[in-house]
Design an enzyme around this catalytic site. Structure first.
Site, PDB file in Angstrom:
ATOM      1  N   TYR A  22      13.629 -12.423  50.392  1.00 52.98           N
ATOM      2  CA  TYR A  22      13.243 -13.806  50.104  1.00 52.98           C
ATOM      3  C   TYR A  22      14.043 -14.846  50.892  1.00 52.98           C
ATOM      4  O   TYR A  22      13.796 -16.049  50.751  1.00 52.98           O
ATOM      5  CB  TYR A  22      13.371 -14.068  48.592  1.00 52.98           C
ATOM      6  CG  TYR A  22      12.459 -13.173  47.773  1.00 52.98           C
ATOM      7  CD1 TYR A  22      11.078 -13.236  47.932  1.00 52.98           C
ATOM      8  CD2 TYR A  22      12.974 -12.243  46.865  1.00 52.98           C
ATOM      9  CE1 TYR A  22      10.232 -12.406  47.204  1.00 52.98           C
ATOM     10  CE2 TYR A  22      12.138 -11.407  46.122  1.00 52.98           C
ATOM     11  CZ  TYR A  22      10.776 -11.495  46.310  1.00 52.98           C
ATOM     12  OH  TYR A  22       9.928 -10.682  45.599  1.00 52.98           O
ATOM     13  N   ASN A  73       4.025 -21.227  43.627  1.00 48.94           N
ATOM     14  CA  ASN A  73       4.457 -19.858  43.895  1.00 48.94           C
ATOM     15  C   ASN A  73       4.510 -19.186  42.522  1.00 48.94           C
ATOM     16  O   ASN A  73       5.463 -19.388  41.766  1.00 48.94           O
ATOM     17  CB  ASN A  73       5.827 -19.816  44.571  1.00 48.94           C
ATOM     18  CG  ASN A  73       6.224 -18.371  44.897  1.00 48.94           C
ATOM     19  OD1 ASN A  73       5.621 -17.417  44.390  1.00 48.94           O
ATOM     20  ND2 ASN A  73       7.233 -18.214  45.741  1.00 48.94           N
ATOM     21  N   HIS A  79       0.252 -11.663  40.088  1.00 50.84           N
ATOM     22  CA  HIS A  79      -0.309 -10.306  40.118  1.00 50.84           C
ATOM     23  C   HIS A  79      -0.797  -9.856  38.747  1.00 50.84           C
ATOM     24  O   HIS A  79      -1.449  -8.827  38.635  1.00 50.84           O
ATOM     25  CB  HIS A  79       0.754  -9.308  40.597  1.00 50.84           C
ATOM     26  CG  HIS A  79       1.471  -9.729  41.840  1.00 50.84           C
ATOM     27  ND1 HIS A  79       0.812 -10.037  43.020  1.00 50.84           N
ATOM     28  CD2 HIS A  79       2.795  -9.920  42.110  1.00 50.84           C
ATOM     29  CE1 HIS A  79       1.700 -10.378  43.938  1.00 50.84           C
ATOM     30  NE2 HIS A  79       2.907 -10.323  43.413  1.00 50.84           N
ATOM     31  N   ASP A  86      -6.240 -19.386  34.234  1.00 50.10           N
ATOM     32  CA  ASP A  86      -6.949 -20.299  33.329  1.00 50.10           C
ATOM     33  C   ASP A  86      -6.229 -21.646  33.232  1.00 50.10           C
ATOM     34  O   ASP A  86      -6.871 -22.698  33.196  1.00 50.10           O
ATOM     35  CB  ASP A  86      -7.084 -19.677  31.937  1.00 50.10           C
ATOM     36  CG  ASP A  86      -8.105 -18.539  31.913  1.00 50.10           C
ATOM     37  OD1 ASP A  86      -8.915 -18.442  32.854  1.00 50.10           O
ATOM     38  OD2 ASP A  86      -8.084 -17.757  30.949  1.00 50.10           O
ATOM     39  N   HIS A  99       3.709 -17.816  48.872  1.00 55.07           N
ATOM     40  CA  HIS A  99       4.722 -16.778  48.642  1.00 55.07           C
ATOM     41  C   HIS A  99       5.695 -16.802  49.810  1.00 55.07           C
ATOM     42  O   HIS A  99       5.270 -16.956  50.972  1.00 55.07           O
ATOM     43  CB  HIS A  99       4.084 -15.390  48.567  1.00 55.07           C
ATOM     44  CG  HIS A  99       3.136 -15.232  47.419  1.00 55.07           C
ATOM     45  ND1 HIS A  99       3.572 -14.941  46.140  1.00 55.07           N
ATOM     46  CD2 HIS A  99       1.799 -15.350  47.351  1.00 55.07           C
ATOM     47  CE1 HIS A  99       2.520 -14.868  45.333  1.00 55.07           C
ATOM     48  NE2 HIS A  99       1.429 -15.122  46.039  1.00 55.07           N
ATOM     49  N   LEU A 100       6.958 -16.599  49.503  1.00 55.55           N
ATOM     50  CA  LEU A 100       7.965 -16.514  50.563  1.00 55.55           C
ATOM     51  C   LEU A 100       7.757 -15.252  51.398  1.00 55.55           C
ATOM     52  O   LEU A 100       7.752 -15.283  52.623  1.00 55.55           O
ATOM     53  CB  LEU A 100       9.372 -16.493  49.940  1.00 55.55           C
ATOM     54  CG  LEU A 100       9.774 -17.790  49.224  1.00 55.55           C
ATOM     55  CD1 LEU A 100      10.778 -17.505  48.131  1.00 55.55           C
ATOM     56  CD2 LEU A 100      10.314 -18.795  50.221  1.00 55.55           C
ATOM     57  N   SER A 101       7.587 -14.130  50.696  1.00 52.11           N
ATOM     58  CA  SER A 101       7.332 -12.860  51.374  1.00 52.11           C
ATOM     59  C   SER A 101       5.826 -12.707  51.568  1.00 52.11           C
ATOM     60  O   SER A 101       5.051 -13.552  51.112  1.00 52.11           O
ATOM     61  CB  SER A 101       7.876 -11.702  50.536  1.00 52.11           C
ATOM     62  OG  SER A 101       7.123 -11.585  49.321  1.00 52.11           O
ATOM     63  N   ARG A 110       1.442  -5.512  44.410  1.00 48.29           N
ATOM     64  CA  ARG A 110       1.571  -6.933  44.807  1.00 48.29           C
ATOM     65  C   ARG A 110       0.359  -7.400  45.609  1.00 48.29           C
ATOM     66  O   ARG A 110       0.263  -8.564  45.993  1.00 48.29           O
ATOM     67  CB  ARG A 110       2.837  -7.147  45.643  1.00 48.29           C
ATOM     68  CG  ARG A 110       4.108  -6.972  44.869  1.00 48.29           C
ATOM     69  CD  ARG A 110       5.321  -7.341  45.702  1.00 48.29           C
ATOM     70  NE  ARG A 110       6.498  -6.678  45.197  1.00 48.29           N
ATOM     71  CZ  ARG A 110       7.255  -7.134  44.199  1.00 48.29           C
ATOM     72  NH1 ARG A 110       6.971  -8.275  43.616  1.00 48.29           N
ATOM     73  NH2 ARG A 110       8.301  -6.453  43.781  1.00 48.29           N
TER      74      ARG A 110
HETATM   75  C1  DQA Z   1       6.889 -13.804  45.567  1.00 48.49           C
HETATM   76  C2  DQA Z   1       6.194 -12.443  45.752  1.00 48.49           C
HETATM   77  C3  DQA Z   1       5.924 -11.784  44.399  1.00 48.49           C
HETATM   78  O1  DQA Z   1       5.323 -10.509  44.591  1.00 48.49           O
HETATM   79  C4  DQA Z   1       7.213 -11.597  43.631  1.00 48.49           C
HETATM   80  O2  DQA Z   1       6.935 -11.080  42.330  1.00 48.49           O
HETATM   81  C5  DQA Z   1       8.053 -12.820  43.563  1.00 48.49           C
HETATM   82  C6  DQA Z   1       8.153 -13.682  44.736  1.00 48.49           C
HETATM   83  C7  DQA Z   1       7.247 -14.440  46.912  1.00 48.49           C
HETATM   84  O3  DQA Z   1       7.487 -15.642  46.949  1.00 48.49           O
HETATM   85  O4  DQA Z   1       7.315 -13.737  47.932  1.00 48.49           O
HETATM   86  O5  DQA Z   1       8.713 -13.076  42.569  1.00 48.49           O
HETATM   87  O6  DQA Z   1       5.978 -14.679  44.914  1.00 48.49           O
END
Ligand code: DQA
Length: 157
Positions: A22, A73, A79, A86, A99-101, A110
Site C-alpha cells: 500500500y 476506497n 469485496h 445499497d 484502490h491503492l493496490s 479481491r
Molecule cells: C484496498 C484493496 C483491498 O483489497 C483491501 O482489502 C484493502 C485496500 C486498496 O486500496 O488497495 O484494504 O482497497
C-alpha cells in the site's frame, strides 16, 4: 462542488500497514493531497474514515444532502458488502471507486467488487495517484453533468 472522500476499514493504518503493498503515505498525507487538489479545482473534499461499516453507512446517509458525489476506497468491504453498495446507491449521487493496490492482480477473492458495476469508474493500482486521478475524474464528470443539466451548450475553449 462537495465530494465525500470515504476510506474503509484498516485504511487508518496506512503508512505502517503492508507498505510493500500500500506504500508509505499515511491517510493524513492522502487527505492533505486531496484537499490541495480540491482547492485547485474549486471543490471541497470532505474526508471520512471508519473501520465500522455501520458508521460508514450512517455517514453516507447523513451526508447525502450536502454532497455532490463520493470518492470511495471501500477497502475489504468492496469485496463483501451489498449493504455498502445499497448505502452508496441511497445517496443518489455518482461515486468513483479507488484502490491503492490493483486488487485484480492479487488474491482471487479481491477480484470481485460489489460496487464497481454501479460506479462511474474505478481507478486502482496507482497508490496515492489512484485517489488523485479518481478525484479529478469525478470532478470532471460532475462538471459535465452540470453542463448537461443547465441545458446550455458546453463552454468552448
Ligand atoms: C484496498 C484493496 C483491498 O483489497 C483491501 O482489502 C484493502 C485496500 C486498496 O486500496 O488497495 O484494504 O482497497
Amino acid at each position: 462542488m462537495r465530494i465525500a472522500v470515504v476510506h474503509g476499514p484498516n485504511l487508518n493504518l496506512l503508512g505502517v500497514r503492508e507498505p510493500e503493498v500500500y506504500g508509505t503515505a499515511t491517510l493524513a498525507d492522502i487527505d492533505a493531497a486531496l484537499a490541495e487538489l480540491a482547492e485547485e479545482a474549486g471543490a471541497v473534499a470532505e474526508a471520512f474514515q471508519s473501520n465500522s461499516q455501520g458508521a460508514i453507512l450512517d455517514y453516507l446517509a447523513n451526508a447525502r444532502d450536502r454532497i455532490d458525489g463520493v470518492l470511495i476506497n471501500p477497502a475489504g468491504l468492496g469485496h463483501t458488502s451489498v449493504a455498502l453498495l445499497d448505502g452508496l446507491l441511497a445517496t443518489g449521487k455518482p461515486f468513483v471507486e479507488v484502490h491503492l493496490s490493483n486488487p485484480a492482480s492479487r488474491e482471487r477473492f479481491r477480484r470481485h467488487s460489489f460496487l464497481a458495476p454501479a460506479a462511474v469508474g474505478v481507478v486502482a493500482g496507482f497508490g496515492v495517484d489512484s485517489y488523485l486521478s479518481g478525484f479529478r475524474c469525478l470532478v470532471n464528470h460532475l462538471a459535465r453533468c452540470g453542463e448537461a443539466d443547465s441545458g446550455d451548450p458546453p463552454a468552448r475553449r
